[in-house]
Design an enzyme around this catalytic site. Structure first.
Site, PDB file in Angstrom:
ATOM      1  N   SER A   1       0.867  -1.188   0.000  1.00  0.00           N
ATOM      2  CA  SER A   1       0.000   0.000   0.000  1.00  0.00           C
ATOM      3  C   SER A   1       0.896   1.227   0.000  1.00  0.00           C
ATOM      4  O   SER A   1       2.072   1.146   0.390  1.00  0.00           O
ATOM      5  CB  SER A   1      -0.859  -0.017   1.267  1.00  0.00           C
ATOM      6  OG  SER A   1      -1.555   1.190   1.422  1.00  0.00           O
TER       7      SER A   1
ATOM      8  N   TYR B   1      -1.653  -0.956  10.471  1.00  0.00           N
ATOM      9  CA  TYR B   1      -1.851  -1.283   9.050  1.00  0.00           C
ATOM     10  C   TYR B   1      -0.545  -1.018   8.290  1.00  0.00           C
ATOM     11  O   TYR B   1      -0.101  -1.856   7.493  1.00  0.00           O
ATOM     12  CB  TYR B   1      -2.990  -0.429   8.470  1.00  0.00           C
ATOM     13  CG  TYR B   1      -3.280  -0.698   7.004  1.00  0.00           C
ATOM     14  CD1 TYR B   1      -3.819  -1.907   6.594  1.00  0.00           C
ATOM     15  CD2 TYR B   1      -3.016   0.270   6.033  1.00  0.00           C
ATOM     16  CE1 TYR B   1      -4.093  -2.157   5.255  1.00  0.00           C
ATOM     17  CE2 TYR B   1      -3.288   0.030   4.684  1.00  0.00           C
ATOM     18  CZ  TYR B   1      -3.828  -1.185   4.301  1.00  0.00           C
ATOM     19  OH  TYR B   1      -4.089  -1.434   2.975  1.00  0.00           O
TER      20      TYR B   1
HETATM   21  N1  LIG Z   1      -8.475  -0.294  -2.077  1.00  0.00           N
HETATM   22  C1  LIG Z   1      -7.447   0.411  -1.684  1.00  0.00           C
HETATM   23  O1  LIG Z   1      -7.531   1.647  -1.634  1.00  0.00           O
HETATM   24  C2  LIG Z   1      -6.147  -0.253  -1.319  1.00  0.00           C
HETATM   25  C3  LIG Z   1      -5.038   0.575  -1.122  1.00  0.00           C
HETATM   26  C4  LIG Z   1      -3.837  -0.021  -0.759  1.00  0.00           C
HETATM   27  C5  LIG Z   1      -3.741  -1.383  -0.604  1.00  0.00           C
HETATM   28  N2  LIG Z   1      -4.843  -2.159  -0.789  1.00  0.00           N
HETATM   29  C6  LIG Z   1      -4.710  -3.604  -0.571  1.00  0.00           C
HETATM   30  O2  LIG Z   1      -5.333  -4.294  -1.617  1.00  0.00           O
HETATM   31  C7  LIG Z   1      -5.750  -5.588  -1.153  1.00  0.00           C
HETATM   32  C8  LIG Z   1      -7.171  -5.851  -1.635  1.00  0.00           C
HETATM   33  O3  LIG Z   1      -8.064  -4.999  -0.953  1.00  0.00           O
HETATM   34  P1  LIG Z   1      -9.351  -4.357  -1.626  1.00  0.00           P
HETATM   35  O4  LIG Z   1      -9.130  -2.902  -1.686  1.00  0.00           O
HETATM   36  O5  LIG Z   1      -9.742  -5.085  -2.835  1.00  0.00           O
HETATM   37  O6  LIG Z   1     -10.404  -4.588  -0.417  1.00  0.00           O
HETATM   38  P2  LIG Z   1     -11.729  -5.460  -0.317  1.00  0.00           P
HETATM   39  O7  LIG Z   1     -12.678  -5.098  -1.405  1.00  0.00           O
HETATM   40  O8  LIG Z   1     -12.189  -5.289   1.096  1.00  0.00           O
HETATM   41  O9  LIG Z   1     -11.212  -6.942  -0.553  1.00  0.00           O
HETATM   42  C9  LIG Z   1     -10.485  -7.634   0.425  1.00  0.00           C
HETATM   43  C10 LIG Z   1     -10.459  -9.095   0.063  1.00  0.00           C
HETATM   44  O10 LIG Z   1      -9.704  -9.807   1.046  1.00  0.00           O
HETATM   45  C11 LIG Z   1     -10.422 -10.965   1.404  1.00  0.00           C
HETATM   46  N3  LIG Z   1     -10.091 -11.408   2.754  1.00  0.00           N
HETATM   47  C12 LIG Z   1     -10.178 -10.737   3.911  1.00  0.00           C
HETATM   48  N4  LIG Z   1      -9.833 -11.526   4.932  1.00  0.00           N
HETATM   49  C13 LIG Z   1      -9.520 -12.730   4.409  1.00  0.00           C
HETATM   50  C14 LIG Z   1      -9.110 -13.963   4.955  1.00  0.00           C
HETATM   51  N5  LIG Z   1      -8.925 -14.135   6.267  1.00  0.00           N
HETATM   52  N6  LIG Z   1      -8.875 -14.996   4.108  1.00  0.00           N
HETATM   53  C15 LIG Z   1      -9.062 -14.850   2.787  1.00  0.00           C
HETATM   54  N7  LIG Z   1      -9.449 -13.707   2.203  1.00  0.00           N
HETATM   55  C16 LIG Z   1      -9.681 -12.663   3.019  1.00  0.00           C
HETATM   56  C17 LIG Z   1     -11.891 -10.586   1.265  1.00  0.00           C
HETATM   57  O11 LIG Z   1     -12.676 -11.745   0.992  1.00  0.00           O
HETATM   58  P3  LIG Z   1     -13.585 -12.542   2.037  1.00  0.00           P
HETATM   59  O12 LIG Z   1     -14.161 -11.537   3.003  1.00  0.00           O
HETATM   60  O13 LIG Z   1     -14.612 -13.193   1.158  1.00  0.00           O
HETATM   61  O14 LIG Z   1     -12.672 -13.529   2.682  1.00  0.00           O
HETATM   62  C18 LIG Z   1     -11.846  -9.714   0.012  1.00  0.00           C
HETATM   63  O15 LIG Z   1     -11.945 -10.500  -1.148  1.00  0.00           O
HETATM   64  C19 LIG Z   1      -5.578  -5.561   0.364  1.00  0.00           C
HETATM   65  O16 LIG Z   1      -4.381  -6.229   0.709  1.00  0.00           O
HETATM   66  C20 LIG Z   1      -5.450  -4.089   0.686  1.00  0.00           C
HETATM   67  O17 LIG Z   1      -4.736  -3.840   1.866  1.00  0.00           O
HETATM   68  C21 LIG Z   1      -6.042  -1.627  -1.158  1.00  0.00           C
END
Ligand SMILES: NC(=O)c1ccc[n+]([C@@H]2O[C@H](COP(=O)([O-])OP(=O)(O)OC[C@H]3O[C@@H](n4cnc5c(N)ncnc54)[C@H](OP(=O)(O)O)[C@@H]3O)[C@@H](O)[C@H]2O)c1
Length: 250
Positions: free
Chosen positions: A147, A160
């Site tokens: 991130s 985080y």
């Molecule tokens: N969106 C942003 O602005 C942003 C910025 C920087 C970094 N990121 C990183 O990008 C990645 C994806 O996040 P996103 O933005 O797409 O958020 P999101 O829409 O909340 O998706 C998160 C995903 O992680 C899964 N997850 C959570 N806990 C889990 C577990 N214990 N086992 C397996 N899967 C799990 C969730 O699926 P289930 O609940 O179905 O398990 C969901 O598919 C993350 O690592 C996040 O930190 C995102």
């Protein structure tokens, strides 16, 4: 896009954790359109089943494995499912993550532990499970989601950020240890549209996050960056990508 670039994604077996929403789901759609064979993992099986149906309608191959990445055995079973189904594993996208931001003084220790378990241990388990397969194949690619908060720390982001700095360190260590045939990409997004802000339970911090995410860019910005890293020739390793909304200062 040249045919040659297209060929470099065609047929690749890609495991994506956290594929049930946000960046993971959008990445699966982009890779499916380019002919990759997908293995979709997360806890919410029904969401994965729905996405797999959508990808198959696009003519892609996709399989689903309900996986909690905090459970080492389940991550091993996920990789085994990929190799049992397709006979190989080309790309492991360690994407599952949570972002329950809050000030340290709030002492939301359960949320800290959850972030370490999912964001750090989940990535470690993904590396542990996939590395032997890639070593045996003498090829493979890890894409680990850090991130912008894995490069800078904000009030409220200490744990985080610690988890995302750890992802960076794991990726860099892996890159140095894994030898000449395995690629490692650390991808560090800023504010991108997804369900991630919903994991913020601390009210005041949630308000700040919602303000920041007003400028959030679509999830396909990240999907395209992942496609870019994968479609490079095998001797080119895109090690780090930071991408933000143009309007995001921090
Ligand atoms: N969106 C942003 O602005 C942003 C910025 C920087 C970094 N990121 C990183 O990008 C990645 C994806 O996040 P996103 O933005 O797409 O958020 P999101 O829409 O909340 O998706 C998160 C995903 O992680 C899964 N997850 C959570 N806990 C889990 C577990 N214990 N086992 C397996 N899967 C799990 C969730 O699926 P289930 O609940 O179905 O398990 C969901 O598919 C993350 O690592 C996040 O930190 C995102």
């Amino acid at each position: 896009m040249s045919n040659e670039q297209n060929d470099r994604i065609q047929g690749k077996v890609v495991v994506i954790t956290g594929a049930s929403s946000g960046l993971g789901a959008e990445t699966a759609r982009h890779l499916a359109r380019r002919g990759a064979r997908l293995v979709l993992a997360a806890r919410r099986q029904e969401r994965l089943d729905e996405l797999a149906r959508e990808l198959k309608d696009l003519g892609a191959e996709a399989t689903v494995k309900a996986t909690d990445v905090t459970d080492r055995g389940q991550v091993e079973a996920l990789v085994k499912h990929a190799t049992d189904t397709y006979g190989r594993l080309d790309v492991m996208v360690n994407n599952a993550g949570l972002m329950p931001l809050s000030p340290l003084a709030e002492g939301r220790v359960d949320e800290w532990e959850q972030m370490i378990d999912v964001n750090v241990k989940g990535v470690m388990y993904g590396i542990h499970a996939a590395l032997p397969v890639m070593n045996q194949q003498q090829s493979g690619h890890f894409i680990n989601l850090s991130s912008v908060a894995g490069h800078v720390v904000f009030p409220g982001s200490a744990v985080y950020s610690a988890s995302k700095f750890a992802v960076w360190a794991l990726s860099e260590g892996l890159r140095k240890e894994a030898g000449p045939n395995i690629r490692t990409t650390t991808l560090s997004p800023g504010a991108v549209q997804s369900e991630l802000p919903q994991s913020v339970g601390h009210d005041e911090t949630a308000k700040q996050v919602n303000d920041l995410y007003e400028m959030a860019i679509p999830a396909d910005s990240v999907a395209r960056a992942i496609v870019y890293a994968i479609e490079q020739p095998a001797d080119v390793d895109i090690n780090e990508i930071i991408l933000r909304p143009t309007a995001q200062e921090m």
